[in-house]
Design a protein around this motif. Structure first.
Motif, short mmCIF file in Angstrom:
data_model
loop_
_atom_site.label_atom_id
_atom_site.label_comp_id
_atom_site.label_asym_id
_atom_site.label_seq_id
_atom_site.Cartn_x
_atom_site.Cartn_y
_atom_site.Cartn_z
N UNK A 1 12.31 -7.03 11.17
CA UNK A 1 13.37 -6.70 10.21
C UNK A 1 12.84 -6.83 8.79
N UNK A 2 12.05 -7.86 8.54
CA UNK A 2 11.45 -8.05 7.22
C UNK A 2 10.54 -6.89 6.84
N UNK A 3 9.80 -6.38 7.81
CA UNK A 3 8.93 -5.23 7.56
C UNK A 3 9.75 -4.03 7.09
N UNK B 1 12.08 0.58 -5.36
CA UNK B 1 11.47 0.26 -6.65
C UNK B 1 10.67 1.44 -7.18
N UNK B 2 9.98 2.13 -6.29
CA UNK B 2 9.20 3.30 -6.69
C UNK B 2 10.11 4.39 -7.25
N UNK B 3 11.27 4.59 -6.65
CA UNK B 3 12.23 5.59 -7.14
C UNK B 3 12.79 5.19 -8.50
N UNK B 4 13.05 3.91 -8.69
CA UNK B 4 13.55 3.44 -9.99
C UNK B 4 12.50 3.68 -11.08
N UNK C 1 0.82 -1.21 0.00
CA UNK C 1 0.00 0.00 0.00
C UNK C 1 0.85 1.26 0.00
N UNK C 2 2.11 1.15 0.38
CA UNK C 2 2.98 2.33 0.36
C UNK C 2 3.25 2.79 -1.07
N UNK C 3 2.99 1.96 -2.05
CA UNK C 3 3.15 2.37 -3.45
C UNK C 3 2.19 3.50 -3.80
N UNK C 4 1.04 3.53 -3.16
CA UNK C 4 0.03 4.55 -3.43
C UNK C 4 0.26 5.83 -2.65
N UNK C 5 1.18 5.83 -1.73
CA UNK C 5 1.39 6.99 -0.86
C UNK C 5 1.96 8.17 -1.63
N UNK C 6 1.45 9.36 -1.35
CA UNK C 6 1.97 10.57 -1.97
C UNK C 6 3.34 10.91 -1.40
N UNK C 7 3.44 10.88 -0.09
CA UNK C 7 4.70 11.19 0.57
C UNK C 7 5.18 9.94 1.31
N UNK C 8 6.27 9.36 0.83
CA UNK C 8 6.77 8.13 1.45
C UNK C 8 7.21 8.37 2.89
N UNK D 1 12.48 -1.79 0.16
CA UNK D 1 12.50 -2.30 -1.20
C UNK D 1 11.43 -1.64 -2.06
N UNK D 2 10.24 -1.49 -1.52
CA UNK D 2 9.16 -0.88 -2.27
C UNK D 2 9.49 0.58 -2.58
N UNK D 3 10.05 1.29 -1.62
CA UNK D 3 10.44 2.68 -1.86
C UNK D 3 11.52 2.76 -2.93
#
Length: 147
Positions: A116-118, A128-131, A64-71, A124-126
């Motif tokens: 730690x996984x969290x 990937x979003x930057x890439x 769901x963090x992929x949809x966030x406007x401000x990470x 990782x998601x952040x």
């Protein structure tokens, strides 16, 4: 599902509350089965539910963090929501099982690994979003030369 309902899911606290409700429901069900002697569950059942639902929150929240406007805002709220969820599920598991975390065997390490996984999932998601954002800005038919 209405758009307003879907927006509520974007809030990490709302996600944590939904996950906590599911965990409490299963822990209560296991406890009721044991008390009624219909099907006694193992003594660490509540701890396994707590760990599983914390992992569920980690995956759901990261996606769901992929949809966030401000990470950064989302990340901060996610940390507080995760800490609250870990505390509440841990206390509930202790209450339903009667076994504290320090005596729950490997579940102590499972809680650590899920935590730690969290952090790794969110990072990782952040990343990937930057890439993806970089790739969208780049012109692919003639890439800019970098110095």
């Amino acid at each position: 599902m209405l758009e307003s309902d879907f927006k509520k899911i974007d809030n990490p606290v709302a996600q944590a509350v939904v996950v906590l409700a599911g965990a409490l429901f299963l822990m209560l069900g296991g406890w009721l089965l044991t008390v009624s002697k219909i099907y006694p569950v193992e003594s660490l059942f509540a701890w396994s539910i707590a760990a599983a639902f914390m992992l569920l929150f980690a995956l759901l929240n990261s996606l769901m963090s992929l949809r966030a406007d401000s990470f950064l805002k989302y990340w901060g709220r996610s940390m507080y929501a995760y800490m609250g969820l870990a505390l509440c599920t841990g206390l509930a598991a202790w209450m339903f099982s009667g076994i504290p975390l320090r005596e729950a065997g490997t579940y102590r390490w499972i809680f650590f690994v899920v935590t730690v996984g969290f952090l790794v999932f969110l990072s990782m998601v952040n990343f990937m979003k930057k890439i993806v954002n970089f790739a969208e800005r780049e012109e692919w038919n003639q890439p800019r030369k970098r110095k």
